[in-house]
Design a protein around this motif. Sequence first.
Motif, PDB file in Angstrom:
ATOM      1  N   TYR A   7       0.825  -1.211   0.000  1.00 15.57           N
ATOM      2  CA  TYR A   7       0.000   0.000   0.000  1.00 15.57           C
ATOM      3  C   TYR A   7       0.860   1.262   0.000  1.00 15.57           C
ATOM      4  O   TYR A   7       0.515   2.257  -0.648  1.00 15.57           O
ATOM      5  CB  TYR A   7      -0.943  -0.006   1.203  1.00 15.57           C
ATOM      6  CG  TYR A   7      -2.158  -0.877   0.998  1.00 15.57           C
ATOM      7  CD1 TYR A   7      -3.071  -0.602  -0.022  1.00 15.57           C
ATOM      8  CD2 TYR A   7      -2.397  -1.983   1.816  1.00 15.57           C
ATOM      9  CE1 TYR A   7      -4.185  -1.409  -0.215  1.00 15.57           C
ATOM     10  CE2 TYR A   7      -3.509  -2.789   1.628  1.00 15.57           C
ATOM     11  CZ  TYR A   7      -4.397  -2.501   0.605  1.00 15.57           C
ATOM     12  OH  TYR A   7      -5.499  -3.296   0.402  1.00 15.57           O
ATOM     13  N   GLU A   8       1.973   1.228   0.710  1.00 11.84           N
ATOM     14  CA  GLU A   8       2.837   2.401   0.771  1.00 11.84           C
ATOM     15  C   GLU A   8       3.476   2.686  -0.588  1.00 11.84           C
ATOM     16  O   GLU A   8       3.540   3.837  -1.034  1.00 11.84           O
ATOM     17  CB  GLU A   8       3.922   2.192   1.833  1.00 11.84           C
ATOM     18  CG  GLU A   8       4.872   3.361   2.018  1.00 11.84           C
ATOM     19  CD  GLU A   8       4.190   4.617   2.554  1.00 11.84           C
ATOM     20  OE1 GLU A   8       4.816   5.693   2.508  1.00 11.84           O
ATOM     21  OE2 GLU A   8       3.018   4.531   3.007  1.00 11.84           O
ATOM     22  N   ILE A   9       3.944   1.644  -1.264  1.00 11.55           N
ATOM     23  CA  ILE A   9       4.544   1.827  -2.588  1.00 11.55           C
ATOM     24  C   ILE A   9       3.491   2.313  -3.579  1.00 11.55           C
ATOM     25  O   ILE A   9       3.730   3.236  -4.369  1.00 11.55           O
ATOM     26  CB  ILE A   9       5.186   0.510  -3.074  1.00 11.55           C
ATOM     27  CG1 ILE A   9       6.376   0.148  -2.183  1.00 11.55           C
ATOM     28  CG2 ILE A   9       5.635   0.632  -4.531  1.00 11.55           C
ATOM     29  CD1 ILE A   9       6.903  -1.254  -2.411  1.00 11.55           C
ATOM     30  N   LYS A  10       2.321   1.704  -3.539  1.00 13.17           N
ATOM     31  CA  LYS A  10       1.240   2.108  -4.447  1.00 13.17           C
ATOM     32  C   LYS A  10       0.843   3.560  -4.212  1.00 13.17           C
ATOM     33  O   LYS A  10       0.600   4.317  -5.165  1.00 13.17           O
ATOM     34  CB  LYS A  10       0.026   1.196  -4.249  1.00 13.17           C
ATOM     35  CG  LYS A  10      -1.101   1.461  -5.244  1.00 13.17           C
ATOM     36  CD  LYS A  10      -2.349   0.669  -4.911  1.00 13.17           C
ATOM     37  CE  LYS A  10      -3.048   1.232  -3.695  1.00 13.17           C
ATOM     38  NZ  LYS A  10      -4.443   0.741  -3.553  1.00 13.17           N
ATOM     39  N   ARG A  11       0.806   3.965  -2.964  1.00 11.18           N
ATOM     40  CA  ARG A  11       0.408   5.337  -2.638  1.00 11.18           C
ATOM     41  C   ARG A  11       1.355   6.362  -3.253  1.00 11.18           C
ATOM     42  O   ARG A  11       0.924   7.429  -3.708  1.00 11.18           O
ATOM     43  CB  ARG A  11       0.382   5.511  -1.118  1.00 11.18           C
ATOM     44  CG  ARG A  11      -0.078   6.888  -0.641  1.00 11.18           C
ATOM     45  CD  ARG A  11      -0.048   6.984   0.873  1.00 11.18           C
ATOM     46  NE  ARG A  11       1.304   6.922   1.398  1.00 11.18           N
ATOM     47  CZ  ARG A  11       2.136   7.969   1.440  1.00 11.18           C
ATOM     48  NH1 ARG A  11       1.752   9.144   0.965  1.00 11.18           N
ATOM     49  NH2 ARG A  11       3.346   7.838   1.945  1.00 11.18           N
ATOM     50  N   LYS A  12       2.631   6.032  -3.327  1.00  8.46           N
ATOM     51  CA  LYS A  12       3.638   6.987  -3.782  1.00  8.46           C
ATOM     52  C   LYS A  12       3.883   6.946  -5.291  1.00  8.46           C
ATOM     53  O   LYS A  12       4.505   7.855  -5.837  1.00  8.46           O
ATOM     54  CB  LYS A  12       4.968   6.718  -3.070  1.00  8.46           C
ATOM     55  CG  LYS A  12       4.944   6.981  -1.579  1.00  8.46           C
ATOM     56  CD  LYS A  12       6.306   6.656  -0.969  1.00  8.46           C
ATOM     57  CE  LYS A  12       6.334   6.952   0.517  1.00  8.46           C
ATOM     58  NZ  LYS A  12       7.650   6.613   1.122  1.00  8.46           N
ATOM     59  N   ASP A  13       3.423   5.894  -5.957  1.00  5.90           N
ATOM     60  CA  ASP A  13       3.832   5.684  -7.350  1.00  5.90           C
ATOM     61  C   ASP A  13       2.604   5.480  -8.238  1.00  5.90           C
ATOM     62  O   ASP A  13       1.896   4.476  -8.121  1.00  5.90           O
ATOM     63  CB  ASP A  13       4.756   4.461  -7.425  1.00  5.90           C
ATOM     64  CG  ASP A  13       5.478   4.354  -8.757  1.00  5.90           C
ATOM     65  OD1 ASP A  13       4.905   4.762  -9.781  1.00  5.90           O
ATOM     66  OD2 ASP A  13       6.619   3.846  -8.776  1.00  5.90           O
ATOM     67  N   ASP A  14       2.378   6.413  -9.156  1.00  3.15           N
ATOM     68  CA  ASP A  14       1.217   6.327 -10.050  1.00  3.15           C
ATOM     69  C   ASP A  14       1.295   5.128 -10.983  1.00  3.15           C
ATOM     70  O   ASP A  14       0.259   4.607 -11.415  1.00  3.15           O
ATOM     71  CB  ASP A  14       1.096   7.614 -10.871  1.00  3.15           C
ATOM     72  CG  ASP A  14       0.654   8.802 -10.026  1.00  3.15           C
ATOM     73  OD1 ASP A  14       0.098   8.570  -8.933  1.00  3.15           O
ATOM     74  OD2 ASP A  14       0.880   9.952 -10.457  1.00  3.15           O
ATOM     75  N   MET A  15       2.514   4.698 -11.324  1.00  2.00           N
ATOM     76  CA  MET A  15       2.644   3.533 -12.202  1.00  2.00           C
ATOM     77  C   MET A  15       1.980   2.317 -11.564  1.00  2.00           C
ATOM     78  O   MET A  15       1.214   1.589 -12.213  1.00  2.00           O
ATOM     79  CB  MET A  15       4.120   3.231 -12.473  1.00  2.00           C
ATOM     80  CG  MET A  15       4.335   2.003 -13.355  1.00  2.00           C
ATOM     81  SD  MET A  15       6.050   1.422 -13.391  1.00  2.00           S
ATOM     82  CE  MET A  15       6.139   0.520 -11.835  1.00  2.00           C
TER      83      MET A  15
END
Length: 537
Positions: free
Chosen positions: A518-526
Amino acid sequence: MPNYTENTVSTIRKNILLVLLPYLLDSTSLNSKLRSFKAFPYGLLSLATYLKRQIGNSLNIEILDCNFNDGRDIISVIKGKLTEFKPDVVGLSMMFDNSYGYLKDISITIKKYNKDTIVVLGGAAATASYASIMAEQENIDGICFSEGEIPFLRMLNSKNMLDFVDKDVSWITRSSLREGRVPKKTLVENLDDVIAVDYGFIDTSSYAMGEAFSPFAGQMASRKQFFLLTSRGCPFKCTFCMRSADDDKDMRYASVKEIINHLRFLVSEYNMNVLTIYDDQILLDKERAKHLFRELAQFNFRIECPNGLSVAFMDDELIKLMRDAGMDTVFLAIESGSPYVLNELIHKPLKLKMVKPVVKTLRKHNFWIHGFFVSGMPGERDEHRDETVEFIKEVGLDWSGFSLATPSRGSELFKICIENGYIRRDMGVAELDVNKYIINTPEYTPEYVAKKTYTMNLDVNFVNNYRMKHGEYRIAADAFMDVIKRYPNHAFAYYYLSKSLYALNKDREAQLAMENFYEIKRKDDMWKEYVKYFNIS
């Protein structure tokens, strides 16, 4: 061993410095095709070993690996070695195009130190781009065409090294190019002469070798990994290969006896326990391959062949011998699941119907099965790429590695791309980035193909992971953890690691993995886009 020393005209001791140009990239790049770890400079080790054994004490050889710089800039490293060693000849090795940016400054530095120092260049990337390099690099005295052992030896044994390089068929100079001379290879015919590489030229403890991707890798408490090249050559003409325009399709082999003798030495001297075989066609001579794997079983190695194996030569006996010898992961060079792409675009003589029975046999012997695929060949359409995805799912591969087609100089693909305007005709040597897809056809942009290919990767390796679907969650989790170790910001690896860990009743670890997702997804639009595409909740 052939002797090329009979014409030696001087017993004056020569200092030979062999330099590996920098090539390392950011290890976290999702698209990196180059090694992100410090690998043994195997080509230079082979060259140094051969020269020392042929010439003996009148030769003083050192290897300088520019990927080790102790925080100093490369030119400072070069200057320090020149002052310390005072070389008569400097041989520069350029295996990858991304090293080219260093060549001019390094060669200038050498000539400024001593204008009489002979500076020559070799390596796969140099052979493929020799005309452009000689036109641009005024401080390079010559480029060795293809293999370097015998041409380098003959140069050292000549009365006048510069005159020899200017006239010899395996060396390229400005003079040879003006005269229109076509270079020819001078090959080591008996590979027993070069199999016993002397690692005493380097500090082996400084090299952090990396095992190829597998959930079974990295399980030894103390890993002592060494490379081996037991054969040279390839009879096939895959369009994307930088040797595809080469008409020489002969194979050369080292004897199993000499291979085993060398491995015994490596075990005795270095406590070797992981063997990486870098042959392109280790299985082509099936009976030799069976003999070799029978003999390898005595060592209790972990064995890997990361350049890929052909299913065409695999049978139950060979597969069992490979497993008994210590191979637990197999890399299959399939390239495409579309017969049209294989036959008409890649020109690979593989019948896809052979793959599934081989996969079934590999599964019986408990292998991790990894397929290699190439995407983005000119003429390949989305229906062909979709065909590959369905093929992977149907045959049941554990993992699939996708490479975007690279028009390497020397390949038939490069010629096709130039002739059709798919890449710039005036593209310089350093501009060909193997980690960026650059083929621009009327049907598809490079950006579209790269994104489509990465979607294929996520589909077969994560969303429809074979081991997950068959309830083998421990192996799946180990694979996802290996991905995370290599690519720490891989959202899908964390998501499916979490799913695997929940299935293994490791709830706390699963929760932490999901939080990372969730943290990676939150920061990265890709990653947000891919999550939406696959409807991941």
